[in-house]
Design an enzyme around this catalytic site. Structure first.
Site, mmCIF file in Angstrom:
data_model
loop_
_atom_site.group_PDB
_atom_site.id
_atom_site.type_symbol
_atom_site.label_atom_id
_atom_site.label_comp_id
_atom_site.label_asym_id
_atom_site.label_seq_id
_atom_site.Cartn_x
_atom_site.Cartn_y
_atom_site.Cartn_z
ATOM 1 N N LYS A 1 44.651 -1.839 69.385
ATOM 2 C CA LYS A 1 44.014 -1.085 70.483
ATOM 3 C C LYS A 1 45.062 -0.616 71.498
ATOM 4 C CE LYS A 1 41.217 -4.397 71.811
ATOM 5 N NZ LYS A 1 41.552 -5.469 70.832
ATOM 6 N N ARG B 1 53.391 -14.636 73.628
ATOM 7 C CA ARG B 1 52.145 -14.766 74.393
ATOM 8 C C ARG B 1 51.574 -16.142 74.133
ATOM 9 N NH1 ARG B 1 48.065 -9.721 73.851
ATOM 10 N NH2 ARG B 1 46.559 -11.401 74.130
ATOM 11 N N ARG C 1 53.434 -10.538 65.106
ATOM 12 C CA ARG C 1 53.709 -10.109 66.481
ATOM 13 C C ARG C 1 54.343 -11.258 67.266
ATOM 14 N NH1 ARG C 1 48.575 -7.814 69.795
ATOM 15 N NH2 ARG C 1 48.046 -9.922 70.466
ATOM 16 N N ARG D 1 39.799 -16.548 69.457
ATOM 17 C CA ARG D 1 39.588 -15.181 69.972
ATOM 18 C C ARG D 1 38.749 -14.357 68.993
ATOM 19 N NH1 ARG D 1 45.669 -13.953 70.746
ATOM 20 N NH2 ARG D 1 45.079 -11.829 71.307
ATOM 21 N N ARG E 1 34.055 -6.296 77.088
ATOM 22 C CA ARG E 1 34.123 -7.332 76.050
ATOM 23 C C ARG E 1 32.767 -8.007 75.860
ATOM 24 N NH1 ARG E 1 39.710 -7.824 75.653
ATOM 25 N NH2 ARG E 1 40.369 -9.760 74.691
#
Ligand code: AMP
Length: 176
Positions: free
Chosen positions: A13, A123, A115, A134, A80
């Protein structure tokens, strides 16, 4: 164009939002900045984010609405929940188009592991356990947002597979 990009974590996104040439608002980026800066919002949001849960609507809706440009923007990571979508509408913000980037769960887990391995500063929520949390939150709380916009005739779905160029081309096609 007032656009919303929907999709699971790791669907691309953020990458796709940046390529659209519109003002890009990411509530994840806003919250991470608040945590980094040690603001009251950051202190209230951090535990939810580290656990892979959503921060309460009461914390994020006002912050997002205050940051909205008049026109011409893409939202990434907001709304969300159906509650957030309704709050956006109540604040007088009419969305023109919603594009859902569809990416299978196992691809999400694979991409986020990649990532995390590449990132200079990892992160806190990019570990496998939190990614699974998540994803569960996405299916339970965010998937109904797609149904909400579908019922308003605004939703387009695109496949999130392939290269960022492939996905970008599909989004452009979906926007007409
Ligand atoms: P993201 O970068 O969009 O994946 O967001 C990272 C984390 O920030 C999420 O797992 C949530 O904890 C929090 N977050 C971001 N956007 C929202 C939102 N619209 N509502 C609630 N929590 C959010």
């Amino acid at each position: 164009m007032r656009l919303v990009l929907l999709g699971p974590p790791g669907a691309g996104k953020g990458t796709q939002a940046q390529r659209l040439g519109l003002a890009h608002l990411s509530t994840g980026d806003m919250l991470r900045a608040a945590v980094r800066d040690g603001t009251q919002l950051g202190r209230q949001a951090k535990a939810y984010m580290d656990a892979g849960e959503l921060v309460p609507d009461t914390l994020i809706v006002g912050v997002l609405v205050d940051a909205l440009p008049e026109d011409q923007f893409v939202l990434d990571g907001f709304p969300r929940t159906v509650g957030q979508a309704v709050a956006l509408k109540r604040a007088g913000c009419e969305i023109d188009r919603v594009v859902q980037i569809e990416t299978p769960d196992d691809e999400v887990v694979r991409r986020i592991a990649g990532r995390a391995a590449e990132a200079a500063v990892a992160r806190a929520d990019d570990n496998e356990e939190t990614v699974r949390a998540r994803l569960a939150v996405y299916h339970e709380q965010t998937a109904p947002v797609a149904d909400f916009y579908d019922s308003e005739g605004l939703l387009r779905r695109v496949a999130g597979t392939g290269s960022p160029d492939d996905v970008h081309a599909r989004i452009r096609a979906a926007l007409g």
